[in-house]
Design an enzyme around this catalytic site. Sequence first.
Site, PDB file in Angstrom:
ATOM      1  N   ASP A 109       9.448   2.945  -0.411  1.00  0.00           N
ATOM      2  CA  ASP A 109       8.393   3.608   0.356  1.00  0.00           C
ATOM      3  C   ASP A 109       8.601   3.239   1.822  1.00  0.00           C
ATOM      4  O   ASP A 109       8.164   2.183   2.267  1.00  0.00           O
ATOM      5  CB  ASP A 109       7.015   3.179  -0.151  1.00  0.00           C
ATOM      6  CG  ASP A 109       5.888   3.808   0.670  1.00  0.00           C
ATOM      7  OD1 ASP A 109       6.195   4.510   1.661  1.00  0.00           O
ATOM      8  OD2 ASP A 109       4.713   3.580   0.318  1.00  0.00           O
TER       9      ASP A 109
ATOM     10  N   TYR B  26       0.864  -1.189   0.000  1.00  0.00           N
ATOM     11  CA  TYR B  26       0.000   0.000   0.000  1.00  0.00           C
ATOM     12  C   TYR B  26       0.891   1.225   0.000  1.00  0.00           C
ATOM     13  O   TYR B  26       1.804   1.326   0.818  1.00  0.00           O
ATOM     14  CB  TYR B  26      -0.902   0.003   1.236  1.00  0.00           C
ATOM     15  CG  TYR B  26      -1.770   1.237   1.355  1.00  0.00           C
ATOM     16  CD1 TYR B  26      -2.852   1.436   0.503  1.00  0.00           C
ATOM     17  CD2 TYR B  26      -1.505   2.205   2.324  1.00  0.00           C
ATOM     18  CE1 TYR B  26      -3.652   2.572   0.615  1.00  0.00           C
ATOM     19  CE2 TYR B  26      -2.299   3.343   2.440  1.00  0.00           C
ATOM     20  CZ  TYR B  26      -3.373   3.520   1.590  1.00  0.00           C
ATOM     21  OH  TYR B  26      -4.153   4.642   1.712  1.00  0.00           O
TER      22      TYR B  26
ATOM     23  N   LYS C 236       4.487   9.466   8.525  1.00  0.00           N
ATOM     24  CA  LYS C 236       4.213   8.906   9.853  1.00  0.00           C
ATOM     25  C   LYS C 236       5.163   9.437  10.945  1.00  0.00           C
ATOM     26  O   LYS C 236       4.945  10.535  11.422  1.00  0.00           O
ATOM     27  CB  LYS C 236       4.153   7.387   9.764  1.00  0.00           C
ATOM     28  CG  LYS C 236       2.976   6.980   8.838  1.00  0.00           C
ATOM     29  CD  LYS C 236       2.568   5.548   8.817  1.00  0.00           C
ATOM     30  CE  LYS C 236       1.253   5.431   8.039  1.00  0.00           C
ATOM     31  NZ  LYS C 236       1.220   4.470   6.977  1.00  0.00           N
TER      32      LYS C 236
HETATM   33  C1  LIG Z   1       0.537   4.897   5.568  1.00  0.00           C
HETATM   34  C2  LIG Z   1       1.295   4.628   4.335  1.00  0.00           C
HETATM   35  C3  LIG Z   1       1.197   5.456   3.208  1.00  0.00           C
HETATM   36  C4  LIG Z   1       0.213   6.580   3.113  1.00  0.00           C
HETATM   37  O1  LIG Z   1       0.436   7.588   4.060  1.00  0.00           O
HETATM   38  P1  LIG Z   1      -0.775   8.583   4.415  1.00  0.00           P
HETATM   39  O2  LIG Z   1      -0.127   9.580   5.326  1.00  0.00           O
HETATM   40  O3  LIG Z   1      -1.826   7.753   5.069  1.00  0.00           O
HETATM   41  O4  LIG Z   1      -1.246   9.184   3.157  1.00  0.00           O
HETATM   42  C5  LIG Z   1       2.030   5.208   2.139  1.00  0.00           C
HETATM   43  N1  LIG Z   1       2.898   4.181   2.156  1.00  0.00           N
HETATM   44  C6  LIG Z   1       3.007   3.357   3.212  1.00  0.00           C
HETATM   45  C7  LIG Z   1       3.995   2.249   3.183  1.00  0.00           C
HETATM   46  C8  LIG Z   1       2.196   3.545   4.324  1.00  0.00           C
HETATM   47  O5  LIG Z   1       2.284   2.688   5.354  1.00  0.00           O
END
Ligand SMILES: *Cc1c(COP(=O)(O)O)cnc(C)c1O
Length: 426
Positions: A238, A143, A266
């Site tokens: 990511d 994701y 995050k």
């Molecule tokens: C949470 C997450 C996202 C998206 O971040 P948001 O701040 O919710 O838009 C993208 N990549 C990874 C791996 C994530 O865990």
Amino acid sequence: MSSPSETLFARALQLIPGGVNSPVRAFRSVGGAPFFTKAARGATLITADDRELIDFVCTWGPAIHGHNHPRIKAAIAAALENGTSFGTPNPYEVEMAELIVKFFPSIQKVRMCNSGTEATMSAIRLARGFTKRDKIIKFAGCYHGHSDSLLIKAGSGALTHGHPDSAGIPAAFAQETVVLPYNDTAAIDAAFAANPGKIACIILEPYIGNVGFIKPDAGYHQHLRKACTAHGALLIFDEVMTGFRLARGGVQELEKIIPDLTCLGKIIGGGLPVGAFGGRADIMDYLAPLGPVYQAGTLSGNPLAMAAGIASLKLIDELNPYAKLDTLGRQVCTAALAAAQSKGLPLQAPQVGSMFSLFFTPTPVRDYDTALTSDAKLFGRFFRACLDGGVYLPPSAYESWFLSTAHEGAAIDRACEVISSAIKSL
Ligand SMILES: *Cc1c(COP(=O)(O)O)cnc(C)c1O
């Protein structure tokens, strides 16, 4: 008589789709209705119903120091004295960039944005602009936020609620995203062979957290790095979830890989909305105003968010909490595995540091398909038994759990007891 959470949820359902502002917060896959939280501190959520719950969601990753840490709170309060947003460059942005570059050797330049979604969306656009190619490779179950190119065979709430391929994405967009199974090197080689000169980048969660927690096979990242270099594609890590959570330099530090671009979010926001993407200077200089790839944000580099993030990163630098977090993570997984074994229940518990998942399956989990072999119904019963015992888990069989440094001592012992007896009750 309805409880305060029930009353709030009834009101929310009238006005907010599904009653939630992000689908992962819904309880539809585990049964029941979500509780509302009115406060949080340390390892504990305090619900609108005045229950205290030990929290293994940690606001989906950011709260590595526990909720409402006094140092982060003080940093936000101090920044607030000077104003909430300026619309000009501010000193905090520079300090944040310096911290990120210090800890991530692959990042020479970095741009701040407001969410992980913005970070990955912008990194993809940059990779396409820089390579002048359109196609991207992503992996089933990873994701990367909710932009169009990336909501294809996605994990997290998209998978939990049965829509890994979201409606509303034109087929013409989806065609530009090549989806491959994770941990399959032959599939990488085949995709490059089938699309010569067309692949702009590979994007991945270097350790997957969004289909439950999954680690790569030995040598897998090296294969991706070599394939990207050989074919002129960019490698994008990511690390929105893993950055600063598993090591100061993310998974790339643990696995000794230098990606071309890295996405963060995050933890770097300390609980406020922040994202960032960065990498090689020659690639980053393709961004406006220097280059032709446009990317922007009214509130990007917001002083309050930067102050919170800087405080969070400085705490990490001072405490180096990773050994402690690993001990806590191992304690939970060991307790869960022992309980499952005594009950004769098949359970997988992959763990690195403060990220792990419990999969109710006899099959070792190494990709999207094997993650889906876990018994989601059984997970729902397990989730509710834990909640009854005062422990809040991610409300989905396909999410990573998170720990904070505040989970030490009585909190972790109590949580392990509740988790063990919940497994034995299944
Ligand atoms: C949470 C997450 C996202 C998206 O971040 P948001 O701040 O919710 O838009 C993208 N990549 C990874 C791996 C994530 O865990």
